[in-house]
Design a protein around this motif. Structure first.
Motif, short mmCIF file in Angstrom:
data_model
loop_
_atom_site.label_atom_id
_atom_site.label_comp_id
_atom_site.label_asym_id
_atom_site.label_seq_id
_atom_site.Cartn_x
_atom_site.Cartn_y
_atom_site.Cartn_z
N LEU A 93 0.69 -1.29 0.08
CA LEU A 93 -0.02 -0.17 -0.21
C LEU A 93 0.95 1.46 0.11
CD1 LEU A 93 -2.73 -0.92 2.51
CD2 LEU A 93 -2.96 -1.08 0.30
N GLY A 94 2.14 1.28 0.20
CA GLY A 94 3.15 2.20 0.34
C GLY A 94 3.39 2.84 -0.77
N LYS A 95 3.21 2.41 -2.13
CA LYS A 95 3.80 2.92 -3.16
C LYS A 95 2.93 4.22 -3.63
CE LYS A 95 7.11 -0.10 -3.38
NZ LYS A 95 8.44 -0.01 -3.46
N ARG A 96 3.54 4.93 -4.50
CA ARG A 96 2.85 6.08 -5.23
C ARG A 96 1.97 5.61 -6.20
NH1 ARG A 96 5.73 10.38 -8.97
NH2 ARG A 96 4.02 11.66 -9.49
N LEU A 97 2.04 4.53 -6.74
CA LEU A 97 0.91 3.85 -7.57
C LEU A 97 0.64 2.55 -6.99
CD1 LEU A 97 -0.67 3.46 -10.16
CD2 LEU A 97 1.29 3.04 -11.43
N THR A 98 -0.55 2.32 -6.96
CA THR A 98 -1.02 0.91 -6.36
C THR A 98 -2.19 0.52 -7.27
OG1 THR A 98 -0.72 1.57 -3.92
CG2 THR A 98 -2.24 -0.19 -4.47
N ILE A 99 -2.09 -0.80 -7.32
CA ILE A 99 -3.00 -1.44 -8.48
C ILE A 99 -3.50 -2.54 -7.61
CG2 ILE A 99 -3.29 -2.86 -10.61
CD1 ILE A 99 -0.41 -1.75 -11.56
N GLY A 100 -4.73 -2.67 -7.48
CA GLY A 100 -5.41 -3.74 -6.60
C GLY A 100 -6.53 -4.19 -7.06
N THR A 101 -7.21 -5.46 -6.47
CA THR A 101 -8.43 -5.79 -6.76
C THR A 101 -9.36 -5.22 -5.75
OG1 THR A 101 -7.74 -7.81 -5.25
CG2 THR A 101 -7.91 -8.00 -7.79
#
Length: 198
Positions: A93-101
């Motif tokens: 969760l800590g990155k500048r870009l997050t991709i998730g379901t």
């Protein structure tokens, strides 16, 4: 990689609309390159600001598709991309870009620092006012970042039993998240341009 003209047009319209509209809806049929278009939109913003981005989808295959597209077709460093998807074994969760379901992210949304731009793939799945996973997540994110922008992306702007997912074009008693359809790439357009066969 050069974008097709209709993708460039879509990017320009979305970019301009996001300046004044907090919620934007982008429709493009399968095969139009929605993933590439959205990844390139984020790439456009990446080096102009320190904005944070979140992309939510409903299947791990779509998360992987977005990740691969960022890796192969943008200048965004892979180490700046976090994946939050139980099916792929990650909850970053800590990155500048997050991709998730959505299924994984909704359970950790309160721990997420917030984003400036939220993109929801398959936006016709969003159900408003029902305490759905998307409902819960959007409310949490808006509380964290009141000025957050939201882009919905879909191949179809209708849902069975609901009607169109924008404006007042839904069945009586239902509610739509999207005020209007901001940009549309139709089958007929791609057919005329020679990108699809009949």
């Amino acid at each position: 990689m050069n974008l097709r003209q209709y993708q460039i047009d879509a990017l320009n319209v979305i970019h301009e609309d996001l300046k004044t509209e907090p919620i934007v809806l982008f429709q493009a049929i399968m095969g139009a390159g929605k993933t590439v278009t959205l990844c390139r939109l984020i790439n456009r913003y990446w080096f102009e600001s320190d904005k944070r981005f979140l992309i939510l989808a409903h299947k791990k295959e779509l998360v992987q598709q977005f990740f691969d597209t960022f890796k192969d077709m943008t200048d965004i460093p892979v180490f700046d991309i976090g994946v939050c998807c139980a099916g792929l074994g990650e909850r970053v969760l800590g990155k500048r870009l997050t991709i998730g379901t959505i299924q994984t992210f909704v359970n950790v949304a309160k721990d997420y620092p917030g984003c400036d731009l939220l993109i929801i793939d398959e936006a016709h799945r969003i159900s408003v006012g029902t305490d759905s996973q998307y409902d819960q997540t959007i409310n949490i994110l808006k509380n964290k970042s009141p000025n957050m922008r939201l882009i919905g992306c879909t191949a179809t702007v209708g849902r069975l039993g609901h009607g169109y997912i924008y404006g007042e074009k839904c069945r009586k008693g239902a509610t739509n998240l999207f005020p209007r359809l901001n940009y549309q790439i139709k089958y007929s357009t791609l057919l005329e341009l020679g990108y699809l066969c009949e």
